[in-house]
Design an enzyme around this catalytic site. Structure first.
Site, PDB file in Angstrom:
ATOM      1  N   GLN A  86       0.852  -1.192   0.000  1.00 25.21           N
ATOM      2  CA  GLN A  86       0.000   0.000   0.000  1.00 25.21           C
ATOM      3  C   GLN A  86       0.891   1.247   0.000  1.00 25.21           C
ATOM      4  O   GLN A  86       0.382   2.361  -0.142  1.00 25.21           O
ATOM      5  CB  GLN A  86      -0.912   0.019   1.229  1.00 25.21           C
ATOM      6  CG  GLN A  86      -1.872  -1.175   1.301  1.00 25.21           C
ATOM      7  CD  GLN A  86      -2.584  -1.232   2.624  1.00 25.21           C
ATOM      8  OE1 GLN A  86      -3.622  -0.594   2.817  1.00 25.21           O
ATOM      9  NE2 GLN A  86      -2.033  -1.974   3.568  1.00 25.21           N
ATOM     10  N   HIS A 104      -1.487   1.552  -4.248  1.00 18.82           N
ATOM     11  CA  HIS A 104      -1.941   2.945  -4.082  1.00 18.82           C
ATOM     12  C   HIS A 104      -1.074   3.939  -4.826  1.00 18.82           C
ATOM     13  O   HIS A 104      -1.095   5.125  -4.522  1.00 18.82           O
ATOM     14  CB  HIS A 104      -2.001   3.290  -2.585  1.00 18.82           C
ATOM     15  CG  HIS A 104      -3.040   2.493  -1.856  1.00 18.82           C
ATOM     16  ND1 HIS A 104      -3.054   2.359  -0.491  1.00 18.82           N
ATOM     17  CD2 HIS A 104      -4.081   1.769  -2.310  1.00 18.82           C
ATOM     18  CE1 HIS A 104      -4.079   1.595  -0.131  1.00 18.82           C
ATOM     19  NE2 HIS A 104      -4.711   1.218  -1.225  1.00 18.82           N
TER      20      HIS A 104
HETATM   21  N1  APR Z   1       6.793  -1.946  12.241  1.00 20.56           N
HETATM   22  C1  APR Z   1       5.651  -2.536  11.797  1.00 20.56           C
HETATM   23  N2  APR Z   1       4.431  -1.975  11.897  1.00 20.56           N
HETATM   24  C2  APR Z   1       4.366  -0.756  12.486  1.00 20.56           C
HETATM   25  C3  APR Z   1       5.502  -0.071  12.975  1.00 20.56           C
HETATM   26  C4  APR Z   1       6.756  -0.719  12.834  1.00 20.56           C
HETATM   27  N3  APR Z   1       7.888  -0.160  13.282  1.00 20.56           N
HETATM   28  N4  APR Z   1       5.085   1.114  13.502  1.00 20.56           N
HETATM   29  C5  APR Z   1       3.747   1.165  13.334  1.00 20.56           C
HETATM   30  N5  APR Z   1       3.312   0.041  12.742  1.00 20.56           N
HETATM   31  C6  APR Z   1       1.942  -0.329  12.375  1.00 20.56           C
HETATM   32  C7  APR Z   1       0.849   0.343  13.181  1.00 20.56           C
HETATM   33  O1  APR Z   1       0.625  -0.344  14.396  1.00 20.56           O
HETATM   34  C8  APR Z   1      -0.339   0.220  12.225  1.00 20.56           C
HETATM   35  O2  APR Z   1      -1.004  -1.022  12.410  1.00 20.56           O
HETATM   36  O3  APR Z   1       1.714   0.096  11.053  1.00 20.56           O
HETATM   37  C9  APR Z   1       0.322   0.258  10.842  1.00 20.56           C
HETATM   38  C10 APR Z   1       0.109   1.573  10.125  1.00 20.56           C
HETATM   39  O4  APR Z   1      -1.275   1.707   9.863  1.00 20.56           O
HETATM   40  P1  APR Z   1      -1.771   2.974   8.997  1.00 20.56           P
HETATM   41  O5  APR Z   1      -1.081   4.194   9.498  1.00 20.56           O
HETATM   42  O6  APR Z   1      -3.262   2.910   8.968  1.00 20.56           O
HETATM   43  O7  APR Z   1      -1.180   2.696   7.538  1.00 20.56           O
HETATM   44  P2  APR Z   1      -1.770   1.741   6.417  1.00 20.56           P
HETATM   45  O8  APR Z   1      -2.477   0.568   7.027  1.00 20.56           O
HETATM   46  O9  APR Z   1      -0.662   1.460   5.479  1.00 20.56           O
HETATM   47  O10 APR Z   1      -2.848   2.685   5.678  1.00 20.56           O
HETATM   48  C11 APR Z   1      -3.456   2.138   4.535  1.00 20.56           C
HETATM   49  O11 APR Z   1      -4.530   4.253   4.124  1.00 20.56           O
HETATM   50  O12 APR Z   1      -4.438   6.522   4.042  1.00 20.56           O
HETATM   51  C12 APR Z   1      -4.398   5.399   3.284  1.00 20.56           C
HETATM   52  O13 APR Z   1      -3.380   5.222   1.185  1.00 20.56           O
HETATM   53  C13 APR Z   1      -3.095   5.282   2.548  1.00 20.56           C
HETATM   54  O14 APR Z   1      -1.925   3.256   1.955  1.00 20.56           O
HETATM   55  C14 APR Z   1      -2.527   3.962   3.029  1.00 20.56           C
HETATM   56  C15 APR Z   1      -3.746   3.233   3.549  1.00 20.56           C
END
Ligand code: APR
Length: 232
Positions: A86, A104
């Site tokens: 993503q 994305h």
């Molecule tokens: N290692 C692994 N995971 C981690 C770390 C780390 N060091 N730090 C944080 N996380 C986890 C968080 O706990 C959370 O579950 O990464 C995840 C991030 O979640 P989001 O911020 O929601 O990101 P994501 O799931 O990629 O969002 C999906 O939403 O806004 C849209 O297009 C955007 O691609 C994105 C999509």
């Protein structure tokens, strides 16, 4: 060779210093999604959107792959590894992964607003899109990013890949956004599913093996688990 399919999200790049979206201090705390990540926001204030992605692109170019990216690339020595991300950074590619599908979009690309097949590459030396930057057909250039409310053109390819997984791995995604989060439902029944995240993630698949660690440490543990289970 076992086929490992890996779905990654913003947490995959967190240890490379790139902000996630929904963690505290995340991007969606600093910016209203509707202003910077929708076609309506771009129509309303294109400069705000271009500046938002110029800042994210500069940060992505300045970042380096972390041990999680590198560990996934190294897995290709012993496994067929397909990454569905993503993320819009190119850290998986820069770590050496050879099969990366961006659901994305990609920060290092821009495209015409009148003909989406006209796609151009941005580099660290030329990282910005400005108002007035036009495609060869004379229309404003935009980030090659899938905004909220837009189609996800790669989703069918991603589903085909997940359907052929021997092992499914989910790393660093809150599983909040569809259709990406729905990919877990296409995994062949009964295959091992691993989820790497330092926080709790709501995932409704049965039999998920949670590795409650960050990406770098978690990918190392995943490799040990795979090597011990796949070499039996
Ligand atoms: N290692 C692994 N995971 C981690 C770390 C780390 N060091 N730090 C944080 N996380 C986890 C968080 O706990 C959370 O579950 O990464 C995840 C991030 O979640 P989001 O911020 O929601 O990101 P994501 O799931 O990629 O969002 C999906 O939403 O806004 C849209 O297009 C955007 O691609 C994105 C999509």
């Amino acid at each position: 060779m076992k086929h490992i399919v890996v779905l990654t999200g913003a947490g995959m790049s967190a240890e490379s210093g790139i902000a996630t979206f929904r963690d505290s201090g995340g991007l969606w705390e600093q910016h209203a999604v509707e202003d910077v990540a929708t076609p309506e926001g771009f129509a309303r204030n294109p400069k705000l959107v271009l500046d938002f992605y110029n800042a994210r692109r500069r940060a992505a170019f300045a970042a380096v792959p972390n041990q999680g990216h590198i560990g996934l690339a190294d897995m290709e020595k012993d496994y067929k590894v397909s990454i569905i991300t993503q993320n819009v950074d190119d850290l998986h590619e820069r770590a050496g992964s050879t099969s990366v599908l961006h659901l994305h979009g990609e920060l290092n690309k821009m495209r015409s607003t009148v003909d989406p097949s006209l796609i151009y590459t941005l580099t660290a030396d030329n990282p910005e899109i400005h108002l007035g930057d036009k495609c060869e057909k004379g229309s404003q250039l935009r980030p090659h990013i899938v905004w909220f409310g837009e189609a996800v053109p790669m989703i069918e390819d991603a589903i085909r890949i997940v359907r052929k997984a021997d092992v499914l791995v989910v790393i660093g995604t809150s599983l909040n956004v569809y259709p990406a989060a729905g990919l877990l439902g296409y995994a062949p029944s009964g295959i091992p599913v691993y989820l790497i995240d330092p926080n709790d993630v709501k995932a409704y698949q049965p039999e998920i093996h949670f590795i409650k660690k960050g990406a770098s440490e978690g990918v190392g543990e995943l490799r040990r688990l795979l090597d011990s289970s796949c070499k039996k």
